[in-house]
Design a protein around this motif. Structure first.
Motif, PDB file in Angstrom:
ATOM      1  N   ALA A  63      -2.074  13.198  22.083  1.00  0.00           N
ATOM      2  CA  ALA A  63      -2.461  12.297  23.175  1.00  0.00           C
ATOM      3  C   ALA A  63      -3.654  11.420  22.790  1.00  0.00           C
ATOM      4  CB  ALA A  63      -2.782  13.103  24.433  1.00  0.00           C
ATOM      5  N   GLN A  64      -4.350  11.762  21.712  1.00  0.00           N
ATOM      6  CA  GLN A  64      -5.502  10.980  21.253  1.00  0.00           C
ATOM      7  C   GLN A  64      -5.094   9.798  20.370  1.00  0.00           C
ATOM      8  OE1 GLN A  64      -7.577  15.048  20.278  1.00  0.00           O
ATOM      9  NE2 GLN A  64      -9.033  13.404  19.875  1.00  0.00           N
ATOM     10  N   ILE A  65      -3.800   9.637  20.119  1.00  0.00           N
ATOM     11  CA  ILE A  65      -3.337   8.658  19.136  1.00  0.00           C
ATOM     12  C   ILE A  65      -2.401   7.639  19.785  1.00  0.00           C
ATOM     13  CG2 ILE A  65      -2.195   8.360  16.910  1.00  0.00           C
ATOM     14  CD1 ILE A  65      -2.488  11.515  16.669  1.00  0.00           C
ATOM     15  N   TYR A  66      -2.695   6.363  19.552  1.00  0.00           N
ATOM     16  CA  TYR A  66      -1.785   5.297  19.970  1.00  0.00           C
ATOM     17  C   TYR A  66      -1.486   4.438  18.743  1.00  0.00           C
ATOM     18  CZ  TYR A  66       0.213   1.226  22.172  1.00  0.00           C
ATOM     19  OH  TYR A  66       1.060   0.200  22.522  1.00  0.00           O
ATOM     20  N   PRO A  67      -0.278   4.571  18.169  1.00  0.00           N
ATOM     21  CA  PRO A  67       0.069   3.735  17.013  1.00  0.00           C
ATOM     22  C   PRO A  67       0.343   2.304  17.471  1.00  0.00           C
ATOM     23  CG  PRO A  67       1.894   5.190  17.580  1.00  0.00           C
ATOM     24  CD  PRO A  67       0.770   5.507  18.514  1.00  0.00           C
ATOM     25  N   GLU A  68      -0.548   1.401  17.106  1.00  0.00           N
ATOM     26  CA  GLU A  68      -0.457   0.037  17.625  1.00  0.00           C
ATOM     27  C   GLU A  68       0.267  -0.932  16.684  1.00  0.00           C
ATOM     28  OE1 GLU A  68      -3.449  -3.202  19.640  1.00  0.00           O
ATOM     29  OE2 GLU A  68      -3.822  -1.079  19.873  1.00  0.00           O
ATOM     30  N   TYR A  69       0.110  -0.755  15.376  1.00  0.00           N
ATOM     31  CA  TYR A  69       0.730  -1.666  14.418  1.00  0.00           C
ATOM     32  C   TYR A  69       1.384  -0.877  13.294  1.00  0.00           C
ATOM     33  CZ  TYR A  69      -2.248  -5.134  16.644  1.00  0.00           C
ATOM     34  OH  TYR A  69      -2.857  -5.942  17.551  1.00  0.00           O
ATOM     35  N   LEU A  70       2.481  -1.421  12.778  1.00  0.00           N
ATOM     36  CA  LEU A  70       3.175  -0.869  11.627  1.00  0.00           C
ATOM     37  C   LEU A  70       3.083  -1.882  10.492  1.00  0.00           C
ATOM     38  CD1 LEU A  70       5.146   1.011  10.082  1.00  0.00           C
ATOM     39  CD2 LEU A  70       7.015  -0.178  11.268  1.00  0.00           C
ATOM     40  N   LEU A  71       2.612  -1.422   9.337  1.00  0.00           N
ATOM     41  CA  LEU A  71       2.568  -2.254   8.140  1.00  0.00           C
ATOM     42  C   LEU A  71       3.540  -1.654   7.133  1.00  0.00           C
ATOM     43  CD1 LEU A  71      -1.306  -2.517   7.816  1.00  0.00           C
ATOM     44  CD2 LEU A  71       0.232  -4.266   8.695  1.00  0.00           C
ATOM     45  N   LEU A  72       4.539  -2.414   6.734  1.00  0.00           N
ATOM     46  CA  LEU A  72       5.486  -1.994   5.704  1.00  0.00           C
ATOM     47  C   LEU A  72       5.154  -2.766   4.435  1.00  0.00           C
ATOM     48  CD1 LEU A  72       8.795  -2.052   7.768  1.00  0.00           C
ATOM     49  CD2 LEU A  72       7.524  -0.039   7.015  1.00  0.00           C
ATOM     50  N   TYR A  73       5.192  -2.096   3.290  1.00  0.00           N
ATOM     51  CA  TYR A  73       4.807  -2.757   2.050  1.00  0.00           C
ATOM     52  C   TYR A  73       5.429  -2.069   0.843  1.00  0.00           C
ATOM     53  CZ  TYR A  73       1.482   1.119   1.722  1.00  0.00           C
ATOM     54  OH  TYR A  73       0.919   2.359   1.663  1.00  0.00           O
ATOM     55  N   ARG A  74       5.423  -2.789  -0.248  1.00  0.00           N
ATOM     56  CA  ARG A  74       5.777  -2.246  -1.557  1.00  0.00           C
ATOM     57  C   ARG A  74       4.495  -2.207  -2.384  1.00  0.00           C
ATOM     58  NH1 ARG A  74      11.244  -2.315  -2.080  1.00  0.00           N
ATOM     59  NH2 ARG A  74      12.345  -3.885  -0.858  1.00  0.00           N
ATOM     60  N   ARG A  75       4.414  -1.255  -3.250  1.00  0.00           N
ATOM     61  CA  ARG A  75       3.264  -1.185  -4.157  1.00  0.00           C
ATOM     62  C   ARG A  75       3.554  -2.047  -5.386  1.00  0.00           C
ATOM     63  NH1 ARG A  75       2.578   5.323  -3.916  1.00  0.00           N
ATOM     64  NH2 ARG A  75       1.480   5.436  -1.927  1.00  0.00           N
ATOM     65  N   HIS A  76       2.583  -2.874  -5.735  1.00  0.00           N
ATOM     66  CA  HIS A  76       2.653  -3.695  -6.946  1.00  0.00           C
ATOM     67  C   HIS A  76       1.356  -3.467  -7.699  1.00  0.00           C
ATOM     68  CE1 HIS A  76       6.162  -5.920  -5.542  1.00  0.00           C
ATOM     69  NE2 HIS A  76       5.575  -5.961  -4.362  1.00  0.00           N
ATOM     70  N   PHE A  77       1.463  -2.908  -8.891  1.00  0.00           N
ATOM     71  CA  PHE A  77       0.272  -2.634  -9.677  1.00  0.00           C
ATOM     72  C   PHE A  77       0.249  -3.516 -10.912  1.00  0.00           C
ATOM     73  CE2 PHE A  77       1.077   1.468  -7.514  1.00  0.00           C
ATOM     74  CZ  PHE A  77      -0.094   1.530  -6.781  1.00  0.00           C
ATOM     75  N   THR A  78      -0.934  -3.901 -11.275  1.00  0.00           N
ATOM     76  CA  THR A  78      -1.125  -4.618 -12.521  1.00  0.00           C
ATOM     77  C   THR A  78      -1.413  -3.585 -13.600  1.00  0.00           C
ATOM     78  OG1 THR A  78      -3.468  -4.870 -12.090  1.00  0.00           O
ATOM     79  CG2 THR A  78      -2.034  -6.628 -11.281  1.00  0.00           C
ATOM     80  N   ARG A  79      -1.621  -4.038 -14.813  1.00  0.00           N
ATOM     81  CA  ARG A  79      -1.915  -3.103 -15.899  1.00  0.00           C
ATOM     82  C   ARG A  79      -3.255  -2.404 -15.711  1.00  0.00           C
ATOM     83  NH1 ARG A  79       1.571  -3.392 -20.195  1.00  0.00           N
ATOM     84  NH2 ARG A  79       2.819  -5.278 -20.273  1.00  0.00           N
ATOM     85  N   SER A 103      -8.756  -3.803  -3.780  1.00  0.00           N
ATOM     86  CA  SER A 103      -8.399  -5.216  -3.706  1.00  0.00           C
ATOM     87  C   SER A 103      -6.986  -5.453  -4.227  1.00  0.00           C
ATOM     88  CB  SER A 103      -9.410  -6.081  -4.461  1.00  0.00           C
ATOM     89  OG  SER A 103      -9.447  -5.712  -5.819  1.00  0.00           O
ATOM     90  N   SER A 104      -6.566  -4.695  -5.279  1.00  0.00           N
ATOM     91  CA  SER A 104      -5.191  -4.875  -5.748  1.00  0.00           C
ATOM     92  C   SER A 104      -4.202  -4.318  -4.735  1.00  0.00           C
ATOM     93  CB  SER A 104      -4.973  -4.259  -7.134  1.00  0.00           C
ATOM     94  OG  SER A 104      -5.079  -2.860  -7.100  1.00  0.00           O
ATOM     95  N   LEU A 105      -4.576  -3.236  -4.025  1.00  0.00           N
ATOM     96  CA  LEU A 105      -3.700  -2.724  -2.972  1.00  0.00           C
ATOM     97  C   LEU A 105      -3.583  -3.764  -1.869  1.00  0.00           C
ATOM     98  CD1 LEU A 105      -1.977  -0.591  -1.621  1.00  0.00           C
ATOM     99  CD2 LEU A 105      -4.060   0.333  -0.618  1.00  0.00           C
ATOM    100  N   ALA A 106      -4.715  -4.348  -1.475  1.00  0.00           N
ATOM    101  CA  ALA A 106      -4.686  -5.359  -0.421  1.00  0.00           C
ATOM    102  C   ALA A 106      -3.809  -6.531  -0.844  1.00  0.00           C
ATOM    103  CB  ALA A 106      -6.101  -5.831  -0.100  1.00  0.00           C
ATOM    104  N   SER A 107      -3.901  -6.944  -2.110  1.00  0.00           N
ATOM    105  CA  SER A 107      -3.066  -8.053  -2.552  1.00  0.00           C
ATOM    106  C   SER A 107      -1.602  -7.636  -2.615  1.00  0.00           C
ATOM    107  CB  SER A 107      -3.539  -8.595  -3.900  1.00  0.00           C
ATOM    108  OG  SER A 107      -3.331  -7.641  -4.909  1.00  0.00           O
ATOM    109  N   SER A 108      -1.328  -6.351  -2.864  1.00  0.00           N
ATOM    110  CA  SER A 108       0.057  -5.897  -2.936  1.00  0.00           C
ATOM    111  C   SER A 108       0.719  -5.822  -1.565  1.00  0.00           C
ATOM    112  CB  SER A 108       0.138  -4.526  -3.629  1.00  0.00           C
ATOM    113  OG  SER A 108      -0.272  -3.502  -2.762  1.00  0.00           O
ATOM    114  N   LEU A 109      -0.069  -5.865  -0.509  1.00  0.00           N
ATOM    115  CA  LEU A 109       0.513  -5.801   0.826  1.00  0.00           C
ATOM    116  C   LEU A 109       1.328  -7.046   1.145  1.00  0.00           C
ATOM    117  CD1 LEU A 109      -2.388  -4.219   2.890  1.00  0.00           C
ATOM    118  CD2 LEU A 109      -0.289  -3.121   2.123  1.00  0.00           C
ATOM    119  N   GLY A 110       1.052  -8.131   0.448  1.00  0.00           N
ATOM    120  CA  GLY A 110       1.867  -9.323   0.621  1.00  0.00           C
ATOM    121  C   GLY A 110       1.332 -10.267   1.681  1.00  0.00           C
ATOM    122  N   GLU A 111       1.930 -11.441   1.702  1.00  0.00           N
ATOM    123  CA  GLU A 111       1.479 -12.505   2.599  1.00  0.00           C
ATOM    124  C   GLU A 111       1.608 -12.117   4.062  1.00  0.00           C
ATOM    125  OE1 GLU A 111      -0.333 -15.709   3.968  1.00  0.00           O
ATOM    126  OE2 GLU A 111      -0.267 -15.087   1.884  1.00  0.00           O
ATOM    127  N   GLY A 112       2.663 -11.402   4.428  1.00  0.00           N
ATOM    128  CA  GLY A 112       2.840 -11.007   5.828  1.00  0.00           C
ATOM    129  C   GLY A 112       1.691 -10.158   6.333  1.00  0.00           C
TER     130      GLY A 112
END
Length: 180
Positions: free
Chosen positions: A139-155, A161-170
């Motif tokens: 009862a303490q939790i209200y899921p307000e937003y869903l973020l779907l993403y793929r992981r994209h890693f560089t070498r 910051s790379s995770l944030a960039s991997s989340l994509g433009e949306g």
């Protein structure tokens, strides 16, 4: 920290009287779908099944999407193969029991007194990682937003910051729209 990133306008709806915070919860797209279903929600009987329960059996949240991503699971057999999910939830933390080290017996004792509504496991102070927030009542939790993403890693080693960039433009547009 999440509230700072989202901005004052987005967070003005949070109820400070119950210490409500925006926090991330990592999961799979299939589990997120169950949580978001009309008769869904968080089910405490499932807590600790997918990942550990360092601070007891409860629902785990983080200020950081990077920490939430550690709990996220790819939906390889589901409808969204290769996708991960983060829920951005409003969590009523109430009176938090602050701990620096996991001691499940002591935590359960503290929660059982009725003086605390949640636990703040401050691994940031001890291990320079992330703070974790745990609640024991759905009862303490209200899921307000869903973020779907793929992981994209560089070498290079992945960073927040790379995770944030991997989340994509949306997702970047979503975060920008929240802060305006």
């Amino acid at each position: 920290k999440t509230s700072q990133a989202l901005g004052r306008r987005t967070c003005q709806h949070l109820d400070k009287t119950v210490n409500e915070l925006y926090l991330f919860h990592g999961t799979s797209p299939a589990a997120a779908s169950e949580i978001l279903a009309p008769n869904g929600g968080f089910r405490m009987e499932h807590s600790g099944e997918a990942k550990g329960s360092m601070f007891g059996r409860g629902a785990y949240f983080a200020e950081s999407c990077t920490k939430g991503d550690e709990y996220a699971i790819a939906d390889e057999a589901g409808a969204l193969p290769g996708m991960f999910a983060l829920l951005l939830c409003r969590v009523a933390c109430g009176e938090m029991h602050y701990v620096r080290e996991p001691d499940v017996v002591a935590i359960e004792r503290a929660i059982a007194t009725g003086h605390y509504d949640s636990v703040l496991g401050d691994r940031e102070a001890v291990k320079d990682t992330y703070r974790e927030f745990v609640v024991y009542d759905e009862a303490q939790i209200y899921p307000e937003y869903l973020l779907l993403y793929r992981r994209h890693f560089t070498r290079r080693h992945p960073t927040s910051s790379s995770l944030a960039s991997s989340l994509g433009e949306g997702a970047r547009h979503f975060v920008r729209s929240l802060s305006h």
